[in-house]
Design a protein around this motif. Structure first.
Motif, PDB file in Angstrom:
ATOM      1  N   ILE A  93      29.931  79.435 131.064  1.00 32.29           N
ATOM      2  CA  ILE A  93      29.751  78.860 129.735  1.00 32.29           C
ATOM      3  C   ILE A  93      30.338  77.458 129.741  1.00 32.29           C
ATOM      4  O   ILE A  93      31.473  77.256 130.166  1.00 32.29           O
ATOM      5  N   ARG A  94      29.545  76.505 129.282  1.00 31.42           N
ATOM      6  CA  ARG A  94      30.034  75.133 129.195  1.00 31.42           C
ATOM      7  C   ARG A  94      29.943  74.677 127.739  1.00 31.42           C
ATOM      8  O   ARG A  94      29.152  75.213 126.959  1.00 31.42           O
ATOM      9  N   GLU A  95      30.744  73.687 127.423  1.00 34.37           N
ATOM     10  CA  GLU A  95      30.789  73.161 126.063  1.00 34.37           C
ATOM     11  C   GLU A  95      30.566  71.663 126.102  1.00 34.37           C
ATOM     12  O   GLU A  95      31.074  70.962 126.966  1.00 34.37           O
ATOM     13  N   LYS A  96      29.753  71.196 125.176  1.00 36.50           N
ATOM     14  CA  LYS A  96      29.532  69.756 125.054  1.00 36.50           C
ATOM     15  C   LYS A  96      29.241  69.467 123.588  1.00 36.50           C
ATOM     16  O   LYS A  96      28.387  70.118 122.984  1.00 36.50           O
ATOM     17  N   ALA A  97      29.973  68.531 123.053  1.00 42.45           N
ATOM     18  CA  ALA A  97      29.815  68.118 121.657  1.00 42.45           C
ATOM     19  C   ALA A  97      29.918  69.303 120.703  1.00 42.45           C
ATOM     20  O   ALA A  97      29.165  69.412 119.741  1.00 42.45           O
ATOM     21  N   GLY A  98      30.822  70.219 121.023  1.00 45.41           N
ATOM     22  CA  GLY A  98      31.057  71.367 120.151  1.00 45.41           C
ATOM     23  C   GLY A  98      30.041  72.482 120.252  1.00 45.41           C
ATOM     24  O   GLY A  98      30.103  73.456 119.513  1.00 45.41           O
ATOM     25  N   LYS A  99      29.094  72.385 121.158  1.00 43.85           N
ATOM     26  CA  LYS A  99      28.061  73.410 121.345  1.00 43.85           C
ATOM     27  C   LYS A  99      28.299  74.142 122.658  1.00 43.85           C
ATOM     28  O   LYS A  99      28.708  73.542 123.646  1.00 43.85           O
ATOM     29  N   LEU A 100      28.043  75.450 122.662  1.00 44.10           N
ATOM     30  CA  LEU A 100      28.173  76.251 123.871  1.00 44.10           C
ATOM     31  C   LEU A 100      26.815  76.473 124.502  1.00 44.10           C
ATOM     32  O   LEU A 100      25.813  76.656 123.811  1.00 44.10           O
TER      33      LEU A 100
END
Length: 114
Positions: free
Chosen positions: A62-69
Motif C-alpha cells: 500500500i502506498r500513499e500519495k497526496a492523502g490517497k491510498l
C-alpha cells in the motif's frame, strides 16, 4: 458470502496460518514480504478471501500519495493463489478495494485454480 480481509505484515502468525492450507509461491511467504517491506518502506498486507469451497490469498503493498491510498504489487509479485471458484470474486474484489483505495481501473486477475 465472501469474507475479505487484509492481514498486516505485523501479524506474522496469522499470515503464516493463512499459508498453511494454500499452495503458494516463495513470494507469498511472510519472510519474503517482510524483507520487501523493509527495503520498500511500503506497508505490506496479505489479502485473504474465503467462502465455502473457495479461498484466495495475495500479497499487496500500500502506498500513499497526496492523502490517497493505492494498492501496488510488491517486487517479485507472487500473484493470487486460489483453491476452488467463486463466480463473483472479481466484482467483490473491486468493491472491497474501491471503498478505501484509489482503484480507477480494473486489475486483470490471473489465478491458478486448484
Amino acid at each position: 458470502m465472501l469474507q475479505q480481509r487484509l492481514i498486516s505484515i505485523d501479524d506474522k502468525a496469522q499470515w503464516q496460518r493463512e499459508l498453511l492450507t494454500m499452495p503458494h509461491a516463495p513470494a507469498h511467504l511472510w519472510e519474503y514480504n517482510q524483507a520487501i517491506t523493509a527495503s520498500s518502506k511500503l506497508s505490506t498486507v496479505l489479502y485473504s478471501a474465503t467462502a465455502p469451497g473457495f479461498k484466495a490469498i495475495c500479497p499487496l503493498s500500500i502506498r500513499e500519495k497526496a492523502g490517497k491510498l493505492d494498492i501496488v504489487t510488491p517486487y517479485g509479485f507472487g500473484g493470487f493463489s486460489c483453491i476452488g471458484t467463486f463466480p463473483e470474486f472479481e466484482r467483490l474484489w473491486h468493491h472491497f478495494f474501491q471503498k478505501n483505495y484509489v482503484c480507477k481501473h480494473k486489475m486483470i486477475l490471473l489465478v491458478t485454480i486448484i
